[in-house]
Write a protein that holds these residues in place. Structure first.
Motif, PDB file in Angstrom:
ATOM      1  N   SER A  30      24.290  44.844 -50.928  1.00  0.00           N
ATOM      2  CA  SER A  30      24.996  46.131 -50.986  1.00  0.00           C
ATOM      3  C   SER A  30      25.717  46.357 -52.304  1.00  0.00           C
ATOM      4  N   GLY A  31      25.452  45.532 -53.285  1.00  0.00           N
ATOM      5  CA  GLY A  31      26.138  45.670 -54.568  1.00  0.00           C
ATOM      6  C   GLY A  31      25.465  46.692 -55.465  1.00  0.00           C
ATOM      7  N   ARG A  32      26.256  47.395 -56.248  1.00  0.00           N
ATOM      8  CA  ARG A  32      25.715  48.302 -57.243  1.00  0.00           C
ATOM      9  C   ARG A  32      25.167  47.489 -58.413  1.00  0.00           C
ATOM     10  N   TYR A  33      24.262  48.094 -59.163  1.00  0.00           N
ATOM     11  CA  TYR A  33      23.752  47.405 -60.337  1.00  0.00           C
ATOM     12  C   TYR A  33      24.758  47.538 -61.461  1.00  0.00           C
ATOM     13  N   GLY A  34      25.527  46.492 -61.636  1.00  0.00           N
ATOM     14  CA  GLY A  34      26.572  46.438 -62.644  1.00  0.00           C
ATOM     15  C   GLY A  34      27.428  45.221 -62.379  1.00  0.00           C
ATOM     16  N   PRO A  35      28.394  44.945 -63.228  1.00  0.00           N
ATOM     17  CA  PRO A  35      29.253  43.770 -63.038  1.00  0.00           C
ATOM     18  C   PRO A  35      29.916  43.709 -61.662  1.00  0.00           C
ATOM     19  N   SER A  36      30.306  44.879 -61.128  1.00  0.00           N
ATOM     20  CA  SER A  36      30.977  44.895 -59.826  1.00  0.00           C
ATOM     21  C   SER A  36      30.047  44.527 -58.678  1.00  0.00           C
ATOM     22  N   GLY A  37      28.731  44.595 -58.910  1.00  0.00           N
ATOM     23  CA  GLY A  37      27.781  44.291 -57.850  1.00  0.00           C
ATOM     24  C   GLY A  37      27.348  42.845 -57.784  1.00  0.00           C
ATOM     25  N   VAL A  38      27.787  42.027 -58.734  1.00  0.00           N
ATOM     26  CA  VAL A  38      27.400  40.613 -58.746  1.00  0.00           C
ATOM     27  C   VAL A  38      28.142  39.883 -57.635  1.00  0.00           C
ATOM     28  N   ARG A  39      27.409  39.106 -56.828  1.00  0.00           N
ATOM     29  CA  ARG A  39      27.987  38.386 -55.695  1.00  0.00           C
ATOM     30  C   ARG A  39      27.812  36.872 -55.812  1.00  0.00           C
ATOM     31  N   VAL A  40      27.555  36.423 -57.019  1.00  0.00           N
ATOM     32  CA  VAL A  40      27.459  34.984 -57.291  1.00  0.00           C
ATOM     33  C   VAL A  40      28.572  34.622 -58.259  1.00  0.00           C
ATOM     34  N   ALA A  41      29.237  33.514 -57.986  1.00  0.00           N
ATOM     35  CA  ALA A  41      30.323  33.050 -58.852  1.00  0.00           C
ATOM     36  C   ALA A  41      29.949  31.713 -59.468  1.00  0.00           C
ATOM     37  N   ALA A  42      30.348  31.510 -60.715  1.00  0.00           N
ATOM     38  CA  ALA A  42      30.118  30.238 -61.415  1.00  0.00           C
ATOM     39  C   ALA A  42      31.450  29.529 -61.605  1.00  0.00           C
ATOM     40  N   ASP A  43      31.508  28.247 -61.240  1.00  0.00           N
ATOM     41  CA  ASP A  43      32.741  27.497 -61.463  1.00  0.00           C
ATOM     42  C   ASP A  43      32.747  26.921 -62.878  1.00  0.00           C
ATOM     43  N   VAL A  44      33.783  26.226 -63.225  1.00  0.00           N
ATOM     44  CA  VAL A  44      33.922  25.719 -64.594  1.00  0.00           C
ATOM     45  C   VAL A  44      32.844  24.709 -64.952  1.00  0.00           C
ATOM     46  N   ALA A  45      32.242  24.087 -63.921  1.00  0.00           N
ATOM     47  CA  ALA A  45      31.168  23.125 -64.173  1.00  0.00           C
ATOM     48  C   ALA A  45      29.798  23.788 -64.220  1.00  0.00           C
ATOM     49  N   GLY A  46      29.759  25.107 -64.061  1.00  0.00           N
ATOM     50  CA  GLY A  46      28.483  25.808 -64.109  1.00  0.00           C
ATOM     51  C   GLY A  46      27.713  25.798 -62.817  1.00  0.00           C
ATOM     52  N   ARG A  47      28.376  25.439 -61.701  1.00  0.00           N
ATOM     53  CA  ARG A  47      27.710  25.480 -60.394  1.00  0.00           C
ATOM     54  C   ARG A  47      27.848  26.881 -59.812  1.00  0.00           C
ATOM     55  N   LEU A  48      26.766  27.352 -59.195  1.00  0.00           N
ATOM     56  CA  LEU A  48      26.717  28.713 -58.689  1.00  0.00           C
ATOM     57  C   LEU A  48      26.819  28.756 -57.170  1.00  0.00           C
ATOM     58  N   THR A  49      27.624  29.683 -56.685  1.00  0.00           N
ATOM     59  CA  THR A  49      27.778  29.874 -55.252  1.00  0.00           C
ATOM     60  C   THR A  49      27.815  31.371 -54.958  1.00  0.00           C
ATOM     61  N   GLY A  50      27.027  31.781 -53.970  1.00  0.00           N
ATOM     62  CA  GLY A  50      26.996  33.182 -53.600  1.00  0.00           C
ATOM     63  C   GLY A  50      25.595  33.599 -53.199  1.00  0.00           C
ATOM     64  N   SER A  51      25.329  34.902 -53.212  1.00  0.00           N
ATOM     65  CA  SER A  51      24.031  35.393 -52.771  1.00  0.00           C
ATOM     66  C   SER A  51      23.583  36.567 -53.626  1.00  0.00           C
ATOM     67  N   ALA A  52      22.272  36.740 -53.681  1.00  0.00           N
ATOM     68  CA  ALA A  52      21.667  37.857 -54.406  1.00  0.00           C
ATOM     69  C   ALA A  52      20.515  38.407 -53.591  1.00  0.00           C
ATOM     70  N   LEU A  53      20.425  39.727 -53.536  1.00  0.00           N
ATOM     71  CA  LEU A  53      19.306  40.399 -52.885  1.00  0.00           C
ATOM     72  C   LEU A  53      19.354  41.888 -53.205  1.00  0.00           C
ATOM     73  N   PRO A  54      18.181  42.529 -53.191  1.00  0.00           N
ATOM     74  CA  PRO A  54      16.846  41.943 -53.053  1.00  0.00           C
ATOM     75  C   PRO A  54      16.377  41.350 -54.378  1.00  0.00           C
ATOM     76  N   VAL A  55      15.714  40.223 -54.300  1.00  0.00           N
ATOM     77  CA  VAL A  55      15.171  39.557 -55.487  1.00  0.00           C
ATOM     78  C   VAL A  55      13.652  39.609 -55.378  1.00  0.00           C
ATOM     79  N   GLU A  56      13.009  40.247 -56.328  1.00  0.00           N
ATOM     80  CA  GLU A  56      11.561  40.413 -56.269  1.00  0.00           C
ATOM     81  C   GLU A  56      10.843  39.100 -56.548  1.00  0.00           C
ATOM     82  N   TYR A  57       9.915  38.778 -55.675  1.00  0.00           N
ATOM     83  CA  TYR A  57       9.019  37.637 -55.827  1.00  0.00           C
ATOM     84  C   TYR A  57       9.752  36.306 -55.991  1.00  0.00           C
ATOM     85  N   ALA A  58      10.889  36.194 -55.354  1.00  0.00           N
ATOM     86  CA  ALA A  58      11.627  34.928 -55.419  1.00  0.00           C
ATOM     87  C   ALA A  58      10.863  33.794 -54.745  1.00  0.00           C
ATOM     88  N   GLU A  59      10.015  34.134 -53.789  1.00  0.00           N
ATOM     89  CA  GLU A  59       9.294  33.087 -53.060  1.00  0.00           C
ATOM     90  C   GLU A  59       8.152  32.474 -53.867  1.00  0.00           C
TER      91      GLU A  59
END
Length: 378
Positions: free
Chosen positions: A130-159
């Motif tokens: 449900s995020g808009r295409y822009g910085p406010s729509g990003v739903r993944v966060a990166a910690d200081v070690a570069g590990r990513l947590t969150g979700s993204a969709l729809p992602v084309e051909y991710a499979e």
């Protein structure tokens, strides 16, 4: 100033369209569309994309690409739209652009030649549910070690992708771009249902996933990547709108009602003429936006917003008219009209819908408040 495609660019478009007409026509598209359990990634078509240079168009010559620009890439995108072509061409191209814009020399040497030849299938995960295409729509966060947590969709051909470029909000508040191996621990890829059978989409869930940050990435680079995605999607919309219009006009020239060809009725002729003008103007807007991004013109973000909003509105109207003006047959599963309509409906909302882009036009011209981030961000 006279502004048009060069002979070489026109030849590129002709070559792509001729190949698709000979080897991947609407019968082949239907086979993918109706195979709901398949991956939507025809092997022979992908092989051709690598051999014909369609994947190499934006890759620099130093990395075995053609070293061309968005104007050339949008020529291919239009042909793909006209053919309602399935496959991960666009997401792979965008992943390559992310690496080209923000990757280290090592990233470029490792990935771009493989993208150019089709040896690497890649995709981009740039917004969350449900995020808009822009910085406010990003739903993944990166910690200081570069590990990513969150979700993204729809992602084309991710499979089927071997690499995913993920946008993530960093502790500084900036948006970074990260390379993720979808087979890594903590990554869950789940296919999504779609009314548009010319694409396959999925959700990507990340749970403290180790990733490689593209060192040149920033919110500004992220915005630039979104602009490039919007222009190529708009080009696809223009291509499918033009083809839908041509098919509709051809059909109504021959379809007879009340003893006369349907296309001879004044109301239909006027409407179809208006649609022809709309498609033509949308095509010009896309061409200028691609050129503006290629050469870094000051009004490039405005040009992108105009192009995507115009292409989206036009394709939606043309493909809806295609169904209506084909009469009863246009509403059937057996006719190809719904391929165009469903693809257009999906792409209208990809990389910013017309409302978002008109908000952007207002923000960039008269300074009106916008729900999008302040210019020059997307």
């Amino acid at each position: 100033m006279y502004f048009a495609l060069t002979e070489e660019q026109q030849a590129l478009g002709d070559t792509v369209r001729d190949y698709l007409a000979d080897r991947f026509d609407l019968k082949a598209v239907r086979a993918v569309f109706e195979d709901s359990g398949g991956d939507g990634h025809p092997a022979e078509l992908w092989k051709a994309a690598g051999e014909q240079g369609w994947l190499a168009v934006l890759v620099p010559k130093a990395h075995d690409g053609l070293g061309l620009g968005l104007v050339d890439a949008q020529v291919v995108a239009r042909a793909f739209g006209a053919g309602v072509v399935p496959g991960p061409w666009l997401p792979t191209l965008l992943a390559g652009e992310a690496v080209r814009l923000a990757g280290s020399d090592g990233h470029k040497r490792a990935l771009l030649p493989r993208i150019a030849t089709g040896d690497l299938v890649a995709t981009v995960a740039l917004r969350g549910p449900s995020g808009r295409y822009g910085p406010s729509g990003v739903r993944v966060a990166a910690d200081v070690a570069g590990r990513l947590t969150g979700s993204a969709l729809p992602v084309e051909y991710a499979e089927v992708a071997q690499t995913v470029v993920v946008a993530a909000t960093e502790t500084s508040g900036d948006v970074g771009l990260y390379l993720v191996d979808p087979r890594s621990p903590g990554v869950t890829v789940s296919g999504l249902d779609s009314y548009d059978g010319t694409v396959r989409t999925a959700s990507v869930l990340l749970d403290a996933v180790s990733a490689q940050r593209l060192p040149g990435s920033s919110t500004a680079v992220f915005a630039d990547l979104l602009d490039r995605a919007a222009v190529l999607t708009a080009a696809d919309l223009v291509g499918l709108a033009r083809e839908a219009l041509v098919r509709t006009v051809t059909y109504d020239r021959d379809r007879v009602q009340f003893g006369r060809p349907v296309g001879s009725f004044q109301a239909l002729k006027h409407h179809l003429a208006d649609l022809h003008l709309a498609v033509t103007m949308a095509g010009h807007a896309v061409l200028y936006a691609a050129h503006a991004l290629d050469v870094g013109l000051a009004d490039r973000r405005l040009a992108v917003a105009v192009a995507k909003s115009k292409a989206g509105d036009t394709a939606r109207e043309v493909t809806g008219t295609m169904i209506q003006y084909h009469g009863g047959i246009g509403y059937t599963w057996e006719h190809e009209a719904h391929f165009f309509y469903k693809r257009a409906k999906r792409e209208v909302y990809s990389y910013g819908d017309p409302v978002q882009h008109r908000e952007r036009v207002a923000a960039l011209t008269i300074g009106a408040p916008s729900a999008l981030s302040a210019p020059p961000l997307f």
